[in-house]
Design a protein around this motif. Structure first.
Motif, PDB file in Angstrom:
ATOM      1  N   LEU A  40       0.817  -1.222   0.000  1.00  0.00           N
ATOM      2  CA  LEU A  40       0.000   0.000   0.000  1.00  0.00           C
ATOM      3  C   LEU A  40       0.843   1.261   0.000  1.00  0.00           C
ATOM      4  CD1 LEU A  40      -2.834  -1.005   2.503  1.00  0.00           C
ATOM      5  CD2 LEU A  40      -2.944  -0.917   0.007  1.00  0.00           C
ATOM      6  N   ALA A  41       2.094   1.141   0.436  1.00  0.00           N
ATOM      7  CA  ALA A  41       2.995   2.309   0.425  1.00  0.00           C
ATOM      8  C   ALA A  41       3.593   2.558  -0.951  1.00  0.00           C
ATOM      9  CB  ALA A  41       4.115   2.106   1.446  1.00  0.00           C
ATOM     10  N   HIS A  42       3.290   1.670  -1.910  1.00  0.00           N
ATOM     11  CA  HIS A  42       3.884   1.776  -3.246  1.00  0.00           C
ATOM     12  C   HIS A  42       2.783   1.621  -4.290  1.00  0.00           C
ATOM     13  CE1 HIS A  42       7.912   1.354  -1.484  1.00  0.00           C
ATOM     14  NE2 HIS A  42       7.375   0.414  -0.733  1.00  0.00           N
ATOM     15  N   PRO A  43       2.146   2.715  -4.738  1.00  0.00           N
ATOM     16  CA  PRO A  43       1.096   2.581  -5.757  1.00  0.00           C
ATOM     17  C   PRO A  43       1.559   1.812  -6.987  1.00  0.00           C
ATOM     18  CG  PRO A  43       1.158   4.800  -4.864  1.00  0.00           C
ATOM     19  CD  PRO A  43       2.357   4.095  -4.308  1.00  0.00           C
ATOM     20  N   LEU A  44       2.862   1.986  -7.324  1.00  0.00           N
ATOM     21  CA  LEU A  44       3.471   1.183  -8.377  1.00  0.00           C
ATOM     22  C   LEU A  44       4.475   0.260  -7.699  1.00  0.00           C
ATOM     23  CD1 LEU A  44       3.824   0.495 -11.356  1.00  0.00           C
ATOM     24  CD2 LEU A  44       5.543   2.297 -11.524  1.00  0.00           C
ATOM     25  N   LEU A  45       4.080  -0.984  -7.503  1.00  0.00           N
ATOM     26  CA  LEU A  45       4.849  -1.920  -6.691  1.00  0.00           C
ATOM     27  C   LEU A  45       5.829  -2.715  -7.544  1.00  0.00           C
ATOM     28  CD1 LEU A  45       5.203  -3.352  -3.898  1.00  0.00           C
ATOM     29  CD2 LEU A  45       3.463  -4.983  -4.680  1.00  0.00           C
TER      30      LEU A  45
END
Length: 347
Positions: A40-45
């Motif tokens: 969730l901390a990385h919109p582009l994971l």
């Protein structure tokens, strides 16, 4: 996992440790929850983000496909995903769990009745009395004929992707135009429930149309994994299928066993998506009805190709309308679109 790794990952739970003393795991698995919270901390994971966060590669490889299958992340390429908002994906996931819980509760009640009735029987009774094994299509056809013939009025049918279902779909279409009557000549009413795994079979639309014309009530229930039929006098058949994909089922006349089978059929019917075919073989006539039909089939798990065949549209047209419906519903997966459509009384 080593204690050092747990403490390194505590920040993904807003400061709470990932094990003892931490909040409950909403996804039912600690590793899955930890990785989703990190994602969730990385919109582009990317994989590198999770490796840098202290997760080991084995956990990442096990978990990312699960998150993708549940519609919580969407793959962009081989090593990156788009993370979807939890306020959309978690309610959809919860709805699936609620369906599964209903299934378990329904099965538990039915199986408890079977257990109690067997406990009340004489101990010297043959435990296989009332159950006959069939291992051929000829045996299945004989059992089907007997099941229809002995019915008073009603038969419930559930079809998963099994030898019996494939035999049914591969029959000449003329076979589906027969009136179903019992041994006294009275018509038999059929409730037929099909798994979404059968939607892509090329004969499925025409078979549904022909059976609907004969008065069958039809539904599609995603996730059904059992083929079974039961009539209103307690005669039932269950297709178990052997390792080679051949029929290997049970013909049941035991009242307790057939009652449990009927309970399973009723449960599947209750959660299924009603299927109503038009006279021309489509689900609809007008544009609004066609839109509802697309939503209905999306909710049932149908692919774009299957929807196109049913509605006699091009696949490109269906893909365009599916995207438009998902945008209008603010849904990120097809399953969510079905859930949101039901909540807004569109289905």
């Amino acid at each position: 996992m080593a204690p050092e790794e747990e403490s390194d990952r505590s920040d993904f739970r807003t400061g709470a440790p990932t094990r003892d003393g931490g909040p409950e795991d909403p996804l039912g698995d600690a590793d899955l929850t930890d990785i989703y919270l990190a994602a969730l901390a990385h919109p582009l994971l990317r994989r590198e983000d999770l490796l840098a966060g202290g997760f080991n590669e084995a956990d990442i490889n096990d978990t990312l496909p699960l998150l993708e299958a549940r519609g919580m992340i969407q793959r962009l390429d081989r090593s990156s995903w788009r993370v979807l908002p939890p306020d959309v994906v978690l309610p959809a996931f919860a709805a699936r769990l609620e369906d599964r819980a209903r299934s378990v509760r329904s099965s538990a009640a039915a199986m408890t009745r079977v257990f109690q009735q067997h406990q009340e029987r004489p101990q010297d009774r043959d435990p296989f009395e009332g159950v006959q094994i069939v291992t051929s299509f000829a045996g299945i056809n004989q059992a089907l004929t007997r099941l229809i013939g002995t019915a008073r009025r009603d038969v419930m049918m559930v079809y998963a992707d099994s030898p019996i279902a494939r035999m049914l779909l591969d029959q000449p279409m003329a076979a589906h135009q027969r009136d179903l009557v019992n041994s006294s000549g009275a018509p038999v009413h059929v409730q037929a429930n099909y798994s979404d795994t059968l939607l892509d079979h090329p004969n499925f639309p025409e078979m549904l149309q022909l059976r609907a014309a004969k008065g069958d009530e039809q539904r599609v229930t995603p996730g059904m994994r059992l083929t079974t039929l039961v009539n209103d006098v307690g005669f039932a058949m269950v297709d178990l299928e052997d390792d080679q994909g051949q029929p290997h089922g049970l013909v049941v006349t035991d009242s307790a066993f057939s009652t449990a089978i009927a309970e399973v059929c009723r449960w599947g019917w209750q959660i299924g998506v009603p299927w109503r075919m038009g006279a021309d073989g489509t689900n609809t006539t007008g544009a609004a009805d066609q839109e509802r039909a697309i939503l209905q089939m999306m909710a049932a798990g149908a692919s774009d190709a299957a929807i196109a065949r049913h509605l006699k549209l091009s696949q490109r047209t269906v893909e365009r309308r599916v995207r438009a419906l998902m945008d209008r519903l603010n849904a990120t997966t097809r399953f969510q679109a079905g859930v949101l459509a039901v909540r807004r009384d569109l289905l």
